[in-house]
Write an enzyme that holds these catalytic residues in place. Structure first.
Site, PDB file in Angstrom:
ATOM      1  N   ALA A  12       0.826  -1.213   0.000  1.00 39.64           N
ATOM      2  CA  ALA A  12       0.000   0.000   0.000  1.00 39.64           C
ATOM      3  C   ALA A  12       0.858   1.260   0.000  1.00 39.64           C
ATOM      4  O   ALA A  12       0.457   2.292  -0.553  1.00 39.64           O
ATOM      5  CB  ALA A  12      -0.920  -0.007   1.225  1.00 39.64           C
ATOM      6  N   LYS A  13       2.055   1.186   0.599  1.00 48.37           N
ATOM      7  CA  LYS A  13       2.929   2.367   0.642  1.00 48.37           C
ATOM      8  C   LYS A  13       3.461   2.709  -0.746  1.00 48.37           C
ATOM      9  O   LYS A  13       3.622   3.875  -1.083  1.00 48.37           O
ATOM     10  CB  LYS A  13       4.078   2.133   1.628  1.00 48.37           C
ATOM     11  CG  LYS A  13       3.610   2.077   3.079  1.00 48.37           C
ATOM     12  CD  LYS A  13       4.767   1.899   4.047  1.00 48.37           C
ATOM     13  CE  LYS A  13       4.272   1.869   5.490  1.00 48.37           C
ATOM     14  NZ  LYS A  13       5.377   1.689   6.449  1.00 48.37           N
ATOM     15  N   ASP A  74      11.049  -2.736  -9.420  1.00 50.82           N
ATOM     16  CA  ASP A  74      11.924  -3.628  -8.674  1.00 50.82           C
ATOM     17  C   ASP A  74      12.990  -2.741  -8.076  1.00 50.82           C
ATOM     18  O   ASP A  74      13.609  -1.940  -8.786  1.00 50.82           O
ATOM     19  CB  ASP A  74      12.538  -4.708  -9.568  1.00 50.82           C
ATOM     20  CG  ASP A  74      13.194  -5.800  -8.732  1.00 50.82           C
ATOM     21  OD1 ASP A  74      12.558  -6.265  -7.769  1.00 50.82           O
ATOM     22  OD2 ASP A  74      14.330  -6.175  -9.035  1.00 50.82           O
ATOM     23  N   LYS A 182      10.719  12.405   1.140  1.00 52.10           N
ATOM     24  CA  LYS A 182      11.224  11.172   0.551  1.00 52.10           C
ATOM     25  C   LYS A 182      10.842  11.088  -0.934  1.00 52.10           C
ATOM     26  O   LYS A 182      11.675  10.735  -1.774  1.00 52.10           O
ATOM     27  CB  LYS A 182      10.671   9.964   1.320  1.00 52.10           C
ATOM     28  CG  LYS A 182      11.261   8.642   0.870  1.00 52.10           C
ATOM     29  CD  LYS A 182      10.669   7.466   1.632  1.00 52.10           C
ATOM     30  CE  LYS A 182      11.125   6.162   1.004  1.00 52.10           C
ATOM     31  NZ  LYS A 182      10.425   5.003   1.549  1.00 52.10           N
ATOM     32  N   ARG A 188      12.719   5.669  -5.931  1.00 51.49           N
ATOM     33  CA  ARG A 188      11.452   5.367  -6.593  1.00 51.49           C
ATOM     34  C   ARG A 188      10.790   6.648  -7.077  1.00 51.49           C
ATOM     35  O   ARG A 188      10.208   6.690  -8.158  1.00 51.49           O
ATOM     36  CB  ARG A 188      10.534   4.581  -5.658  1.00 51.49           C
ATOM     37  CG  ARG A 188       9.326   3.958  -6.391  1.00 51.49           C
ATOM     38  CD  ARG A 188       8.514   3.050  -5.486  1.00 51.49           C
ATOM     39  NE  ARG A 188       9.291   1.901  -5.048  1.00 51.49           N
ATOM     40  CZ  ARG A 188       9.786   1.736  -3.822  1.00 51.49           C
ATOM     41  NH1 ARG A 188       9.553   2.642  -2.889  1.00 51.49           N
ATOM     42  NH2 ARG A 188      10.490   0.678  -3.510  1.00 51.49           N
TER      43      ARG A 188
END
Length: 203
Positions: A12-13, A74, A182, A188
């Site tokens: 979910a994060k 990934d 972040k 990401r």
């Protein structure tokens, strides 16, 4: 009805992170689904030698099973003193997939005698988008976030190796950063930002 985008994850994060990145980029109108929102399908094991290979395989599996444009990532941590490991094995470094505490403990043990000046590392994320059956109906991008490995876990936020990773130019660990901080700096976040042009086409 808003176009659907499958995120090949049950985390979910990760879903929330992609949603924030899309919102920041002004991409609205996509409905995000996780693997929990679609009928189960067989997921190929992550056997690629690179983050890019694994991300693309996951995205292709998702598209083939659902017919929905699928984004997959990934990611992991590469540690200079460990010759780039854990790398693609990051999620199962201690032997069991997704055991964050055990993975962190093992990495700390392996780094115990490594001096501060040799504790450099980087978080790496490869993100793949597959939106059609052809070999050209895809996009793969890579984001990196350089930093160092701390000597003990810090902070309760984030997931994975975040408590051990201190980004370049920071004194806080990734687990101590606010979500928006972040997103702006992370591996990401950087990879997803590179994927935005391809995602805009779906809207």
């Amino acid at each position: 009805m808003a176009p659907l985008l499958l995120v090949a994850s049950r985390n979910a994060k990760k879903l929330a992170e992609l949603r924030r990145v899309l919102d920041t980029a002004g991409v609205s109108g996509l409905t995000l689904l996780s693997l929990d929102d679609v009928p189960p399908f067989e997921e190929a094991p992550e056997t690629g030698a690179t983050f890019e290979e694994n991300a693309l395989a996951k995205a292709r599996d998702g598209y083939a099973a659902t017919g929905l444009p699928t984004v997959a990532d990934d990611s992991g941590i590469t540690v200079t003193a460990l010759n780039g490991m854990p790398g693609v094995l990051s999620a199962r470094w201690a032997g069991v997939h997704g055991e964050d505490a055990a993975n962190n403990e093992l990495l700390l043990a392996q780094m115990r005698d490594v001096p501060d000046e040799r504790r450099s590392a980087a978080f790496v994320s490869a993100c793949a988008l597959v939106y059609g059956p052809g070999p050209d109906d895809s996009a793969v991008v890579r984001g990196e976030w350089p930093g160092v490995i701390a000597r003990e876990p810090r902070g309760a936020g984030g997931f994975g190796y975040d408590p051990l990773f201190v980004p370049e130019g920071e004194t806080r660990s990734a687990a101590q950063l606010r979500p928006e901080e972040k997103d702006a700096a992370s591996h990401r976040g950087r990879a997803l930002a590179l994927l935005i042009p391809a995602l805009r086409v779906l809207v």
